[in-house]
Design a protein around this motif. Structure first.
Motif, short mmCIF file in Angstrom:
data_model
loop_
_atom_site.label_atom_id
_atom_site.label_comp_id
_atom_site.label_asym_id
_atom_site.label_seq_id
_atom_site.Cartn_x
_atom_site.Cartn_y
_atom_site.Cartn_z
N ALA A 14 -56.94 26.34 6.39
CA ALA A 14 -57.52 26.73 5.10
C ALA A 14 -56.69 27.82 4.42
CB ALA A 14 -58.95 27.23 5.31
N ALA A 15 -56.02 28.64 5.24
CA ALA A 15 -55.19 29.71 4.69
C ALA A 15 -53.83 29.21 4.21
CB ALA A 15 -54.99 30.81 5.74
N GLY A 16 -53.54 27.93 4.47
CA GLY A 16 -52.31 27.35 3.95
C GLY A 16 -51.23 27.03 4.95
N PHE A 17 -51.46 27.27 6.24
CA PHE A 17 -50.43 26.92 7.22
C PHE A 17 -50.37 25.41 7.35
CE2 PHE A 17 -48.97 25.94 11.55
CZ PHE A 17 -47.77 26.65 11.57
N ASP A 18 -49.19 24.84 7.08
CA ASP A 18 -49.07 23.39 7.10
C ASP A 18 -48.10 22.90 8.18
OD1 ASP A 18 -46.68 24.20 6.01
OD2 ASP A 18 -46.86 23.01 4.17
N GLY A 19 -47.72 23.80 9.07
CA GLY A 19 -46.85 23.40 10.17
C GLY A 19 -47.62 22.68 11.27
N ASP A 20 -46.90 22.24 12.27
CA ASP A 20 -47.54 21.54 13.39
C ASP A 20 -48.21 22.55 14.32
OD1 ASP A 20 -46.73 19.08 12.48
OD2 ASP A 20 -44.93 19.01 13.71
N MET B 242 -46.95 32.95 14.66
CA MET B 242 -47.38 32.41 13.37
C MET B 242 -46.40 32.79 12.26
SD MET B 242 -49.61 30.52 11.83
CE MET B 242 -50.94 30.38 13.02
N ALA B 243 -45.86 33.99 12.34
CA ALA B 243 -44.93 34.46 11.30
C ALA B 243 -43.65 33.64 11.26
CB ALA B 243 -44.60 35.93 11.52
N THR B 244 -43.29 33.01 12.36
CA THR B 244 -42.06 32.21 12.36
C THR B 244 -42.22 30.94 11.53
OG1 THR B 244 -42.65 30.89 14.32
CG2 THR B 244 -41.54 33.01 14.70
N GLY B 245 -43.45 30.47 11.37
CA GLY B 245 -43.68 29.22 10.64
C GLY B 245 -43.34 27.98 11.44
N LEU C 129 -55.72 26.15 24.71
CA LEU C 129 -57.09 25.80 24.31
C LEU C 129 -58.04 26.93 24.70
CD1 LEU C 129 -59.11 23.61 23.27
CD2 LEU C 129 -59.34 22.91 25.67
N SER C 130 -58.96 27.25 23.79
CA SER C 130 -60.00 28.22 24.09
C SER C 130 -61.28 27.79 23.39
CB SER C 130 -59.59 29.63 23.62
OG SER C 130 -59.71 29.73 22.21
N ARG C 131 -62.33 28.55 23.60
CA ARG C 131 -63.60 28.20 22.97
C ARG C 131 -63.56 28.35 21.45
NH1 ARG C 131 -67.55 32.69 25.46
NH2 ARG C 131 -66.59 31.82 27.34
N THR C 132 -62.56 29.07 20.93
CA THR C 132 -62.47 29.29 19.48
C THR C 132 -61.36 28.48 18.82
OG1 THR C 132 -61.01 31.20 19.83
CG2 THR C 132 -63.39 31.64 19.72
N THR C 133 -60.72 27.60 19.56
CA THR C 133 -59.55 26.89 19.01
C THR C 133 -59.87 26.13 17.73
OG1 THR C 133 -58.41 26.70 21.13
CG2 THR C 133 -57.88 25.07 19.45
N GLU C 134 -60.92 25.33 17.75
CA GLU C 134 -61.22 24.52 16.57
C GLU C 134 -61.46 25.40 15.35
OE1 GLU C 134 -64.11 21.39 16.98
OE2 GLU C 134 -63.53 21.01 19.05
N ARG C 135 -62.24 26.48 15.51
CA ARG C 135 -62.51 27.38 14.38
C ARG C 135 -61.24 28.04 13.88
NH1 ARG C 135 -65.80 30.64 16.78
NH2 ARG C 135 -64.47 32.47 17.03
N GLU C 136 -60.39 28.49 14.81
CA GLU C 136 -59.17 29.18 14.41
C GLU C 136 -58.19 28.23 13.71
OE1 GLU C 136 -57.87 30.78 18.08
OE2 GLU C 136 -59.23 32.50 18.02
N VAL C 137 -58.10 27.00 14.20
CA VAL C 137 -57.19 26.04 13.56
C VAL C 137 -57.67 25.72 12.15
CG1 VAL C 137 -56.30 23.68 13.66
CG2 VAL C 137 -56.35 25.07 15.73
N ARG C 138 -58.97 25.51 11.99
CA ARG C 138 -59.49 25.27 10.63
C ARG C 138 -59.18 26.44 9.71
NH1 ARG C 138 -64.04 22.96 13.49
NH2 ARG C 138 -64.11 20.69 13.13
N ALA C 139 -59.27 27.66 10.25
CA ALA C 139 -59.04 28.84 9.43
C ALA C 139 -57.58 28.92 8.98
CB ALA C 139 -59.41 30.10 10.22
N VAL C 140 -56.62 28.69 9.89
CA VAL C 140 -55.21 28.79 9.49
C VAL C 140 -54.84 27.64 8.56
CG1 VAL C 140 -54.56 30.07 11.55
CG2 VAL C 140 -54.32 27.59 11.54
N ALA D 238 -59.92 19.02 13.40
CA ALA D 238 -59.84 20.43 13.01
C ALA D 238 -58.47 20.80 12.47
CB ALA D 238 -60.18 21.31 14.21
N GLY D 239 -57.46 19.96 12.77
CA GLY D 239 -56.12 20.23 12.27
C GLY D 239 -55.04 20.32 13.31
N VAL D 240 -55.38 20.06 14.58
CA VAL D 240 -54.38 20.06 15.64
C VAL D 240 -53.50 18.83 15.49
CG1 VAL D 240 -54.05 19.83 18.14
CG2 VAL D 240 -55.79 21.40 17.24
#
Length: 266
Positions: free
Chosen positions: A164-170, A141-144, A151-162, A248-250
Motif C-alpha cells: 500500500a505504501a508503494g513498494f513494487d519489488g518482489d 527495504m531501502a535497497t529496493g 514468515l511470522s504472525r504479522t507477515t500478511e499485514r506487513e506485506v499489505r502495508a508495504v 497479500a502481495g508475496v
C-alpha cells in the motif's frame, strides 16, 4: 523447474502446497540431491565456509533450474569492501542471496563490520540478488531489491502495508515447512525453531520441552506458534496458506523442508 519435476504428471506434495522454492542447508544434506526437487528455485543457506558447495556441484544444479547461494556480506570471502575472494568461485549461472550473516558463522571481527554499505556494494555487482531482511529490515527495504523475509504472525499485514505504501519489488517469504497434520511430527520438526522466537519464548513455561514430548500449556503454545512461524499441515492446508500469502502481495514462497529433503522427494 528442476530436472525430473517437469516429467512428473502427478502433482507432488510441494507443488500441491504451492511452494515455489526450497531452501536447503548443506550441512544437513547432499546439495546435489536438490536436482530432483519439484520446484522452480533452490536456495542454499550459508552454514560456514566449510559447508560451501563446490563449483562443479553448483554448476550442475544450475543447469537444471534457478539456484541461489546465500552469501554473508560481512564474511571474509564475500565482503565487497574487503576480502571477496570467494565471489569469483560462484558459477555464472548461480544467483545470490545477500545477507548480513548469522553470528554463529561469523568471527567477532566480521560481526563488527557495517552492513549497509556492504549490501549496497554487493548489489552493484549482483543487482538481481535477493536481500535477507533478518535483523536489517529497514536497510534491506531501502535497497529496493527483492526482499527475503522470514514468515511470522504479522507477515500478511506487513506485506499489505508495504504494498500500500508503494513498494513494487518482489517479496520472498521463507518458512520451515512440515507437510503433515501429525502434531508430534510438527513439534519434532519445528518446535525448537519456533520456541526461539521472542513472543513464544516469553509464553513458554520455563524449562518446558519443545519437541513431541511437550504437554499442557507448552504444547498449546508451540502448536500455535508453528502455525504463525512455519507452514504446517497437509499439502492442501499449506496450499491455502501460500495462497493467502500471495493474495497479500508475496511474490515467492520459499520453504525449508524441516523433516528433511527426503520428505519433499517422496
Amino acid at each position: 523447474m528442476l530436472k525430473n519435476a517437469a516429467t512428473n504428471t502427478r502433482a507432488t506434495a510441494p507443488e500441491a502446497a504451492g511452494l515455489d522454492a526450497v531452501a536447503i542447508k548443506p550441512a544437513e544434506c547432499r546439495v546435489s540431491d536438490a536436482v530432483d526437487l519439484p520446484v522452480e528455485t533452490v536456495a542454499i543457506d550459508y552454514e560456514g565456509r566449510e559447508h560451501l558447495p563446490d563449483f562443479d556441484t553448483l554448476e550442475a544444479l544450475a543447469d537444471s533450474g534457478e539456484v541461489r547461494l546465500t552469501t554473508p556480506v560481512r564474511a571474509d570471502g564475500f565482503d565487497p569492501l574487503g576480502d571477496d575472494s570467494l565471489v569469483p568461485t560462484i558459477p555464472d549461472g548461480v544467483d545470490r542471496v545477500l545477507v548480513a550473516g548469522h553470528a554463529a558463522y561469523l568471527t567477532e571481527a566480521e560481526q563488527a563490520r557495517s552492513v549497509a554499505p556492504r549490501l549496497g556494494a554487493a548489489l552493484e555487482r549482483a543487482p538481481d540478488a535477493w536481500v535477507g531482511t533478518e535483523s536489517v529490515e529497514r536497510i534491506a527495504m531501502a535497497t529496493g531489491a527483492t526482499q527475503y523475509d522470514l514468515l511470522s504472525r504479522t507477515t500478511e499485514r506487513e506485506v499489505r502495508a508495504v504494498r500500500a505504501a508503494g513498494f513494487d519489488g518482489d517479496i520472498v517469504v521463507y518458512a520451515p515447512t512440515v507437510l503433515t497434520a501429525d502434531e508430534d511430527a510438527v513439534l519434532d520438526a519445528v518446535g525448537a525453531y519456533v520456541s526461539r522466537r521472542r513472543p513464544v519464548a516469553r509464553a513458554l513455561p520455563e524449562g518446558a520441552p519443545t519437541d513431541a514430548s511437550a504437554t499442557g500449556r507448552a504444547r498449546e503454545v508451540l502448536l500455535a506458534a508453528a502455525d504463525d512461524y512455519a507452514l504446517v499441515g497437509t499439502a492442501e492446508a499449506v496450499g491455502a496458506q501460500t495462497t493467502a500469502l500471495r493474495e497479500a502481495g508475496v511474490t515467492t514462497v520459499a520453504s525449508y523442508p524441516a523433516r528433511g529433503l527426503e520428505a519433499f522427494l517422496e
